[in-house]
Design an enzyme around this catalytic site. Structure first.
Site, PDB file in Angstrom:
ATOM      1  CD  GLU A   1      -4.634   6.521  12.970  1.00 23.84           C
ATOM      2  OE1 GLU A   1      -4.447   6.151  14.181  1.00 23.84           O
ATOM      3  OE2 GLU A   1      -5.560   6.186  12.261  1.00 23.84           O
TER       4      GLU A   1
ATOM      5  N   GLY B   1       4.063  -0.006  -3.369  1.00 20.73           N
ATOM      6  CA  GLY B   1       3.081  -0.103  -1.397  1.00 20.73           C
ATOM      7  C   GLY B   1       1.945   0.704  -2.845  1.00 20.73           C
TER       8      GLY B   1
ATOM      9  CB  SER C   1       0.384   9.089  10.067  1.00 21.96           C
ATOM     10  OG  SER C   1      -0.676   8.406  10.489  1.00 21.96           O
TER      11      SER C   1
ATOM     12  CE1 TYR D   1       1.796   3.526  10.263  1.00 15.59           C
ATOM     13  CE2 TYR D   1      -0.213   4.990  11.114  1.00 15.59           C
ATOM     14  CZ  TYR D   1       0.919   4.999  10.199  1.00 15.59           C
ATOM     15  OH  TYR D   1       0.678   5.375   8.889  1.00 15.59           O
TER      16      TYR D   1
END
Length: 337
Positions: free
Chosen positions: A148, A32, A146, A170
Site C-alpha cells: 500500500e 493474526g 506493505s 494505513y
C-alpha cells in the site's frame, strides 16, 4: 579424504541443526494470519517461539488452535506502544529474531481510525528498534511493510526502488515505519533490520473484514442455499494475491540472509477484484451476476486502482518465488482448514 569430508559435513550439519534448535523468536502480533503461520513454520524448524497479543485472556486464539500451535508458544499480553514493556520482554525472552506483525492491518478501517493506524504501526517498531539498540546481543528484526506504500503503480511493476505514494492512513503509517527501519539500519551498525514489502496474501485465516474473505465466506453460504446478496464496492481495482503460508517463509529467509535488506514479496500476477469474484463463484458452480451487487456506500475516500509487483530481487537473493497464484489461492481458501 572422502571419508574425512563426509565426516566433517556430518558434523557441520549436526552443528547447524543444534544452532537452529536453540534459536528463539519473538513474534509481535502472533494471533493474526501471518503470526499464526509464521509460528507454525518456526516451530517446525525447532525454534522456541514467544508471541504477543494485546490480552491473552481476551484475544481470540482460534488461528493458533486451528494450526495446533497454541500450546507450543509462550504467549504474553503486551501493548507494543509501551516502551518499558517491550524492553522488559526482549530482555526476558532473549530472542535471536523478532518479527513485528502487530498493528492495525485494515486499509478501510484506517480511514475510520487513523490515529490507531499510526500508533499501532509506528510506535511499536520504534520501541523494538530502541530496545534492540540498547541490548548487547545482536537481534535480527523483521518489520511487516506493505505494498500500500506504493499507492497506484499505474501499470508499472513496483520494485524496491519505486517511490512511495501512500493513499490511506494505513499506508502512511506503513511508509513511516519503513523509513524508520531504514534510518536505524543506516545509523547503527549493530542492528540487523529487514522490511518485507508484502503484496496481498490470503488464506482461510484471513479476517472477515478483508474483502477476499468476505467474498469467499458469502459465496460459500450462497452455494449452501443462502439467498443473500454479496455487496461490494469497486470491482475494477487490481491486486496481486498470493498465499500467506508462502509469504511467512520469505520473512524468515530475510533474517537468514547475510545482509539486512528490504524485499518485495508478491506472486507477480495481478488481477481485478471482478476477476477474483468471478473465479470464486465459478469454482462453486455459480453465476456471480445473480448474487453480487455494487454498494456505493462501501467505496473508500481514496483507493488504489492498480497494484503490480516485481518480486525478482527475492528470487535472486533469497531464492524465494511464489508457487501459488490467484486461482490456486482461491481454491485453497474454499477448502476447510
Amino acid at each position: 579424504l572422502g571419508e574425512m569430508c563426509q565426516r566433517d559435513l556430518g558434523h557441520i550439519q549436526k552443528y547447524s541443526e543444534w544452532l537452529m534448535i536453540n534459536k528463539t523468536a519473538l513474534i509481535f502480533g502472533v494471533c493474526g494470519q501471518d503470526g499464526s503461520y509464521l509460528s507454525r513454520l518456526l516451530i517446525s524448524k525447532g525454534y522456541i517461539v514467544w508471541g504477543t497479543t494485546r490480552d491473552v485472556k481476551a484475544s481470540s486464539l482460534v488461528n493458533l488452535e486451528k494450526l495446533e500451535v497454541k500450546d507450543k508458544i509462550k504467549l504474553v499480553s503486551l501493548m507494543p506502544h509501551n516502551y518499558q514493556n517491550v524492553l522488559t520482554l526482549l530482555q526476558k525472552s532473549s530472542p535471536d529474531e523478532v518479527y513485528y506483525l502487530a498493528g492495525q492491518s485494515s486499509v478501510g478501517l484506517s480511514f475510520e481510525q487513523p490515529t490507531e493506524a499510526l500508533n499501532s504501526n509506528v510506535l511499536g517498531i520504534i520501541n523494538i528498534l530502541e530496545s534492540c539498540r540498547l541490548i548487547d546481543k545482536q537481534i535480527r528484526v523483521y518489520y511487516a511493510g506493505s505494498s500500500e506504500c506504493f499507492g497506484d503503480t499505474k501499470g508499472v511493476a513496483a520494485t524496491e526502488n519505486t517511490p512511495f505514494h501512500p493513499q490511506s492512513p494505513y499506508a502512511v503509517a506503513k511508509a513511516s515505519a519503513f523509513w524508520l527501519v531504514n534510518n536505524y539500519r543506516e545509523s547503527y551498525d549493530n542492528l540487523f533490520i529487514c522490511c518485507g514489502i508484502l503484496f496481498n496474501h490470503e488464506s482461510p485465516l484471513r479476517k472477515i473484514n478483508f474483502v477476499t474473505q468476505k467474498i469467499i465466506t458469502t459465496a460459500h453460504r450462497i452455494a449452501n442455499g443462502s439467498d443473500e446478496i454479496l455487496e461490494l464496492g469497486r470491482l475494477d481495482v487490481s491486486r496481486d494475491w498470493g498465499w500467506a503460508p508462502e509469504y511467512v517463509e520469505a520473512m524468515w529467509l530475510m533474517l537468514q540472509n547475510n545482509v539486512p535488506e528490504d524485499f518485495i514479496i508478491a506472486s507477480g500476477e495481478t488481477n481485478t477484484l471482478e476477476v477474483f469474484t468471478i473465479e470464486v463463484f465459478n469454482q462453486l458452480g455459480l453465476d456471480w451476476t445473480n448474487h453480487v451487487k455494487i454498494n456505493e456506500g462501501l467505496l473508500r475516500p481514496t483507493d488504489i486502482k492498480v497494484s503490480i509487483a516485481n518480486p525478482a530481487k527475492a528470487m535472486q537473493k533469497l531464492n524465494w518465488k511464489a508457487q501459488y497464484k490467484m486461482r490456486e489461492v482461491i481454491e485453497m481458501m474454499l477448502k476447510p482448514l
